[in-house]
Scaffold this motif. Structure first.
Motif, PDB file in Angstrom:
ATOM      1  N   ASP A 206       6.981   4.138   6.977  1.00 37.56           N
ATOM      2  CA  ASP A 206       7.732   3.273   6.003  1.00 37.56           C
ATOM      3  C   ASP A 206       8.130   4.566   5.569  1.00 37.56           C
ATOM      4  O   ASP A 206       7.158   5.054   4.720  1.00 37.56           O
ATOM      5  N   HIS A 212       0.754   3.074   8.821  1.00 36.51           N
ATOM      6  CA  HIS A 212      -0.152   2.562   9.162  1.00 36.51           C
ATOM      7  C   HIS A 212       0.304   3.183  11.047  1.00 36.51           C
ATOM      8  O   HIS A 212       1.218   2.739  11.812  1.00 36.51           O
ATOM      9  N   ASP A 222      -3.379  -9.159  12.677  1.00 36.42           N
ATOM     10  CA  ASP A 222      -2.793  -9.276  11.478  1.00 36.42           C
ATOM     11  C   ASP A 222      -2.486  -9.787  10.876  1.00 36.42           C
ATOM     12  O   ASP A 222      -1.661  -8.748  10.611  1.00 36.42           O
ATOM     13  N   ALA A 224      -1.045 -10.432   7.931  1.00 31.97           N
ATOM     14  CA  ALA A 224      -0.424 -10.186   6.484  1.00 31.97           C
ATOM     15  C   ALA A 224      -0.439  -8.759   6.837  1.00 31.97           C
ATOM     16  O   ALA A 224       0.369  -8.437   5.602  1.00 31.97           O
ATOM     17  N   LEU A 225      -1.226  -7.663   7.365  1.00 33.44           N
ATOM     18  CA  LEU A 225      -0.670  -6.455   8.047  1.00 33.44           C
ATOM     19  C   LEU A 225       0.789  -6.084   8.229  1.00 33.44           C
ATOM     20  O   LEU A 225       1.775  -5.626   7.237  1.00 33.44           O
ATOM     21  N   GLN A 226       0.741  -7.324   9.031  1.00 32.32           N
ATOM     22  CA  GLN A 226       2.461  -7.770   9.628  1.00 32.32           C
ATOM     23  C   GLN A 226       3.268  -7.976   8.461  1.00 32.32           C
ATOM     24  O   GLN A 226       4.656  -7.163   8.425  1.00 32.32           O
ATOM     25  N   ASP A 227       2.671  -8.655   7.524  1.00 31.90           N
ATOM     26  CA  ASP A 227       4.023  -9.140   6.657  1.00 31.90           C
ATOM     27  C   ASP A 227       4.801  -8.591   5.641  1.00 31.90           C
ATOM     28  O   ASP A 227       5.220  -8.040   5.520  1.00 31.90           O
ATOM     29  N   ARG A 228       3.431  -7.325   5.382  1.00 30.96           N
ATOM     30  CA  ARG A 228       3.196  -6.501   4.315  1.00 30.96           C
ATOM     31  C   ARG A 228       4.067  -5.181   5.342  1.00 30.96           C
ATOM     32  O   ARG A 228       4.603  -4.707   3.725  1.00 30.96           O
ATOM     33  N   LEU A 229       3.860  -4.599   5.689  1.00 31.45           N
ATOM     34  CA  LEU A 229       4.260  -3.468   6.511  1.00 31.45           C
ATOM     35  C   LEU A 229       6.253  -3.863   7.089  1.00 31.45           C
ATOM     36  O   LEU A 229       6.653  -2.918   6.996  1.00 31.45           O
ATOM     37  N   SER A 231       8.071  -7.088   7.045  1.00 32.70           N
ATOM     38  CA  SER A 231       7.817  -8.028   6.619  1.00 32.70           C
ATOM     39  C   SER A 231       8.527  -9.556   7.602  1.00 32.70           C
ATOM     40  O   SER A 231       9.613 -10.156   7.500  1.00 32.70           O
TER      41      SER A 231
END
Length: 234
Positions: A206, A212, A222, A224-229, A231
């Motif tokens: 990123d 990560h 995970d 939530a982690l996928q969405d954060r990194l 989208s």
């Protein structure tokens, strides 16, 4: 056993800093996936490993040997192949001629050619066709085939499923699983479903940095982690 080690790799292109500080390890065997949004630096990472762009500072170690700064041809001779996003095939040459050009001796090894035809039957069917006349999926198969026509320890593959029909993507996944039994694959991929089905280990890039890294199994669990990194929900 670690096959490829990237440490503190920074790459500038013209006046732009594309990679700020990239570090990760690719273990021997299986598929290692580089994920990230468009423009994050994934392709630049592959090109820097291959010496097409020169990282400075930072280091690239292959089988424990520092290959930083070597010419691309010398890196290839050490057992690394590169399948670029634009496929890198010669449209006016036939399928067989494209494969011959990728050999060191200018001759096919019958056993390796038979393996390629088993992985990609269309390449046997269209051996005498010029590459420009192949479908997009067949061109991608030819590009990968060129990378494995000689024994390789590592193949860098950039966005192999881009623009391909789902049935071709499924066939490509099966071929990659077979290839990864004997050759390590470092895969850049936007299709998370495809990447998740193949990857054992992974890293997310990123903004020119590794955000990560870890096992694909843990990352896939995970959301939530996928969405954060990545989208992915978008």
């Amino acid at each position: 056993m670690t096959l490829l080690t990237i440490r503190n790799m920074k790459t500038d292109i013209d006046q732009y800093v594309v990679l700020h500080d990239i570090s990760f390890d690719v273990p021997e065997g299986g598929v290692f996936v580089l994920l990230g949004r468009n423009g994050a630096g994934k392709t630049t990472t592959l090109r820097s490993i291959m010496g097409l762009w020169k990282p400075s500072p930072g280091s690239v170690l292959f089988k424990g040997e520092d290959i930083t700064g070597l010419h691309t041809a010398d890196i290839a001779r050490k057992g690394i192949a590169y399948v670029p996003e634009n496929m890198g095939i010669f449209g006016t040459l036939t399928v067989d001629e494209n494969l011959i050009l990728a050999t060191a001796s200018g001759r096919f090894d019958p056993a390796r050619l038979a393996r390629i035809h088993a992985l990609f039957p269309a390449l046997e069917q269209f051996r005498d066709k010029q590459a420009w006349s192949l479908s997009g999926g067949q061109k991608q198969m030819l590009s990968v085939a060129r990378a494995i026509i000689e024994p390789r320890a590592l193949i860098l593959i950039d966005e192999p499923t881009k623009g391909l029909a789902p049935s071709i993507v499924d066939a490509m996944a099966e071929a990659f699983r077979e290839i990864a039994q004997t050759t390590t694959i470092l895969l850049v991929e936007q299709n998370f479903t495809f990447a998740r089905s193949l990857g054992r280990d992974m890293a997310v890039i990123d903004d020119g940095r590794v955000a990560h890294s870890g096992s694909m199994e843990d990352f896939a669990a995970d959301t939530a982690l996928q969405d954060r990194l990545l989208s992915l929900s978008a």
